[in-house]
Enzyme design. Structure first.
Site, PDB file in Angstrom:
ATOM      1  N   SER A  74      -2.568  -7.781   3.532  1.00  0.00           N
ATOM      2  CA  SER A  74      -2.866  -7.833   5.232  1.00  0.00           C
ATOM      3  C   SER A  74      -3.363  -9.122   5.488  1.00  0.00           C
ATOM      4  O   SER A  74      -3.039  -9.158   6.882  1.00  0.00           O
ATOM      5  CB  SER A  74      -4.532  -6.294   5.386  1.00  0.00           C
ATOM      6  OG  SER A  74      -3.852  -4.825   4.303  1.00  0.00           O
ATOM      7  N   LYS A 104     -17.299  -5.644   7.873  1.00  0.00           N
ATOM      8  CA  LYS A 104     -15.997  -6.698   7.377  1.00  0.00           C
ATOM      9  C   LYS A 104     -15.519  -7.789   8.689  1.00  0.00           C
ATOM     10  O   LYS A 104     -13.910  -7.921   8.207  1.00  0.00           O
ATOM     11  CB  LYS A 104     -15.086  -5.337   6.386  1.00  0.00           C
ATOM     12  CG  LYS A 104     -16.061  -5.777   4.527  1.00  0.00           C
ATOM     13  CD  LYS A 104     -14.463  -5.810   4.003  1.00  0.00           C
ATOM     14  CE  LYS A 104     -14.604  -5.407   2.494  1.00  0.00           C
ATOM     15  NZ  LYS A 104     -13.732  -5.504   1.628  1.00  0.00           N
ATOM     16  N   ARG A 143      -2.186  -6.771  -7.832  1.00  0.00           N
ATOM     17  CA  ARG A 143      -0.958  -7.187  -7.537  1.00  0.00           C
ATOM     18  C   ARG A 143      -0.680  -8.260  -9.025  1.00  0.00           C
ATOM     19  O   ARG A 143       0.360  -9.196  -9.176  1.00  0.00           O
ATOM     20  CB  ARG A 143      -1.234  -7.811  -6.186  1.00  0.00           C
ATOM     21  CG  ARG A 143      -1.050  -6.793  -5.490  1.00  0.00           C
ATOM     22  CD  ARG A 143      -0.769  -7.572  -4.115  1.00  0.00           C
ATOM     23  NE  ARG A 143      -3.008  -8.317  -3.978  1.00  0.00           N
ATOM     24  CZ  ARG A 143      -3.508  -8.253  -2.681  1.00  0.00           C
ATOM     25  NH1 ARG A 143      -3.022  -8.821  -1.807  1.00  0.00           N
ATOM     26  NH2 ARG A 143      -5.245  -8.871  -3.542  1.00  0.00           N
ATOM     27  N   HIS A 178       0.946  -1.067  -0.230  1.00  0.00           N
ATOM     28  CA  HIS A 178       0.115   0.302  -0.097  1.00  0.00           C
ATOM     29  C   HIS A 178       0.533   0.980  -0.134  1.00  0.00           C
ATOM     30  O   HIS A 178       0.645   2.328  -0.862  1.00  0.00           O
ATOM     31  CB  HIS A 178      -0.742   0.055   1.366  1.00  0.00           C
ATOM     32  CG  HIS A 178      -2.058  -0.880   1.575  1.00  0.00           C
ATOM     33  ND1 HIS A 178      -1.929  -1.816   2.493  1.00  0.00           N
ATOM     34  CD2 HIS A 178      -2.585  -1.446   0.647  1.00  0.00           C
ATOM     35  CE1 HIS A 178      -2.852  -3.097   2.472  1.00  0.00           C
ATOM     36  NE2 HIS A 178      -3.491  -2.536   1.044  1.00  0.00           N
TER      37      HIS A 178
HETATM   38  O1  PNS Z   1      -8.567  -2.769   0.843  1.00  0.00           O
HETATM   39  P1  PNS Z   1     -10.034  -3.418   0.445  1.00  0.00           P
HETATM   40  O2  PNS Z   1     -10.741  -4.077   1.006  1.00  0.00           O
HETATM   41  O3  PNS Z   1      -9.787  -3.849  -1.246  1.00  0.00           O
HETATM   42  O4  PNS Z   1     -10.479  -2.107  -0.632  1.00  0.00           O
HETATM   43  C1  PNS Z   1     -12.010  -2.500  -1.025  1.00  0.00           C
HETATM   44  C2  PNS Z   1     -12.775  -1.145  -1.240  1.00  0.00           C
HETATM   45  C3  PNS Z   1     -12.925   0.258   0.079  1.00  0.00           C
HETATM   46  C4  PNS Z   1     -12.270  -0.096  -2.714  1.00  0.00           C
HETATM   47  C5  PNS Z   1     -14.518  -1.015  -2.016  1.00  0.00           C
HETATM   48  O5  PNS Z   1     -14.839  -2.917  -1.234  1.00  0.00           O
HETATM   49  C6  PNS Z   1     -14.895  -0.207  -1.749  1.00  0.00           C
HETATM   50  O6  PNS Z   1     -15.583   0.680  -2.707  1.00  0.00           O
HETATM   51  N1  PNS Z   1     -16.207  -0.142  -1.254  1.00  0.00           N
HETATM   52  C7  PNS Z   1     -17.374   0.832  -0.365  1.00  0.00           C
HETATM   53  C8  PNS Z   1     -18.374   0.693  -1.074  1.00  0.00           C
HETATM   54  C9  PNS Z   1     -18.310   0.095  -2.444  1.00  0.00           C
HETATM   55  O7  PNS Z   1     -18.581   2.085  -2.784  1.00  0.00           O
HETATM   56  N2  PNS Z   1     -19.098  -0.715  -3.744  1.00  0.00           N
HETATM   57  C10 PNS Z   1     -19.209  -0.411  -4.996  1.00  0.00           C
HETATM   58  C11 PNS Z   1     -18.661  -1.382  -5.579  1.00  0.00           C
HETATM   59  S1  PNS Z   1     -19.262  -3.169  -5.737  1.00  0.00           S
END
Ligand code: PNS
Length: 163
Positions: free
Chosen positions: A128, A41, A90, A17
């Site tokens: 993570s 989560k 990745r 990150h």
């Molecule tokens: O680090 P991560 O868990 O891969 O991040 C995922 C994240 C936070 C980018 C994604 O889950 C997100 O955007 N969540 C907020 C809800 C949302 O906007 N969902 C729409 C896409 S399905």
């Protein structure tokens, strides 16, 4: 002013990150790290802890700010007037999922474009969840998380054996 957001769970922040943050901060005028506050989560670290850790790691980058958000990423982007959403890739396996999310987000908010930065090769295996797993057994995670937060991560996740 070109404003970008880099949303994620960051549970906890890894060297992968921080690599993406540094490189993305060179591409925009302001980079806002958005830490998702999603209790469903069940993150290992509270949203406040995750924000604080990222602040420690990025304190020397003047155009980076860190805050939490809940709800949709596109709404966070609108609120921040951001036109660019940054995500790290990745491997090809990340791409399928990320492409779908990027397209959904673009449909929801056509003013927002996702840019993908490929993770530096030395961090391509990092996540993570593997940091949490290795750290919980007291394994060496010093090559995986920024040094500024190494102690914070161990203090939270290392479950010392009682016998
Ligand atoms: O680090 P991560 O868990 O891969 O991040 C995922 C994240 C936070 C980018 C994604 O889950 C997100 O955007 N969540 C907020 C809800 C949302 O906007 N969902 C729409 C896409 S399905």
């Amino acid at each position: 002013m070109k404003i970008g957001i880099y949303p994620g769970s960051f549970d906890p922040i890894t060297l992968g990150h921080s690599d993406i943050i540094r490189r993305a901060s060179d591409l925009v005028d302001q980079l806002i790290i958005g830490v998702l506050n999603n209790s469903s989560k069940h993150p290992a670290f509270t949203v406040e802890e995750r924000v604080e850790m990222i602040k420690k790691v990025t304190k020397d980058i003047p155009n980076v700010t860190v805050e939490s958000f809940s709800g949709l990423t596109v709404d966070f982007a609108k609120q921040k007037d951001a036109r660019i959403l940054v995500r790290g890739l990745r491997a090809v396996t990340d791409f399928e999922y990320e492409l779908q999310i990027a397209q959904l987000n673009h449909k929801l908010h056509p003013g927002l474009d996702t840019i993908f930065l490929t993770t530096s090769v030395e961090y391509s295996y990092l996540s993570s969840s593997s940091v949490r797993e290795i750290g919980s057994y007291g394994g060496d995670i010093s090559g995986f998380v920024p040094k500024e937060v190494l102690k914070d991560v161990y203090d939270k996740i290392y479950k010392k054996k009682e016998n």
